[in-house]
Design an enzyme around this catalytic site. Structure first.
Site, mmCIF file in Angstrom:
data_model
loop_
_atom_site.group_PDB
_atom_site.id
_atom_site.type_symbol
_atom_site.label_atom_id
_atom_site.label_comp_id
_atom_site.label_asym_id
_atom_site.label_seq_id
_atom_site.Cartn_x
_atom_site.Cartn_y
_atom_site.Cartn_z
ATOM 1 N N CYS A 1 -36.123 -10.992 23.104
ATOM 2 C CA CYS A 1 -37.021 -10.412 22.095
ATOM 3 C C CYS A 1 -36.777 -11.037 20.722
ATOM 4 O O CYS A 1 -37.731 -11.329 19.991
ATOM 5 C CB CYS A 1 -36.839 -8.899 22.029
ATOM 6 S SG CYS A 1 -37.270 -8.044 23.557
ATOM 7 N N CYS B 1 -31.329 -7.744 21.968
ATOM 8 C CA CYS B 1 -32.184 -8.346 22.994
ATOM 9 C C CYS B 1 -32.473 -9.797 22.619
ATOM 10 O O CYS B 1 -33.325 -10.082 21.781
ATOM 11 C CB CYS B 1 -33.492 -7.569 23.144
ATOM 12 S SG CYS B 1 -34.583 -8.279 24.396
#
Length: 190
Positions: free
Chosen positions: A154, A151
């Site tokens: 993230c 991700c």
């Protein structure tokens, strides 16, 4: 010689002697089995994390990867390194939470839609408010799990957060190397 290396890996991780993928490496005379043994040892013996932190990070990645054999190994090691039940539980919870967040925010990033960005996530994250592990280390584990799950949004967010607590690139790099190596050995365990 390669059989001895395999036996060392099996013994170190507390596994059964039978492991088809490790056996394939031995039977095929793959020198990679030596690499994986050394990589695993080196990844957990880092300068910028305590042994307990390194093993808790390994546990988070094992949980994230659903690797029962590595979860068992890391839980035992964490207990030996005096990790509390609360710390171990929080690592397990962090891996679970980050799995949800990584899917959610990776979707937002891939789609790149103002509409989706404006809709509240409605994913409860109370454990992030006052983590037992401390904010910096919780963020470091979150970063490692996010990297393992791919991700980008993230990873960037948690990396920035870890740095805001005063941690440097080397500590971050150590956590990412642990995530990488634990994931690579997980691929060889059946």
């Amino acid at each position: 010689m390669l059989q001895e290396v395999k036996n060392d890996i099996i013994e170190n991780l507390g596994l059964d002697q039978q492991n088809d993928l490790l056996d394939f490496l031995v039977d095929g005379s793959s020198r990679y089995i030596k690499d994986i043994k050394l990589n695993f040892k080196t990844a957990l013996d880092v300068e910028h994390m305590t042994a307990k932190e390194a093993h808790l990070t390994g546990l988070a990645i094992a949980v994230n990867n659903k690797s029962s054999k590595l979860i068992s190994f890391f839980q035992k090691k964490c207990a030996e390194l005096e990790a509390t039940e609360a710390e171990i539980a929080e690592v397990i919870a962090c891996a679970s939470l980050l799995s949800a967040n990584n899917i959610f925010y990776r979707f937002r990033h891939f789609v790149d839609s103002d509409k989706y960005d404006s809709i509240p996530a409605k994913i409860r994250m109370n454990i992030m408010a006052k983590p037992v592990l401390g904010k910096e280390f919780f963020e470091l584990i979150s970063l490692a799990v996010s990297a393992a799950n791919g991700c980008e949004m993230c990873v960037k967010s948690h990396e920035k957060s870890v740095k805001s607590f005063g941690s440097g690139e080397q500590r971050i790099f150590d956590a990412i190397r642990i995530a990488s190596v634990v994931t690579s050995i997980d691929k060889l365990l059946l």
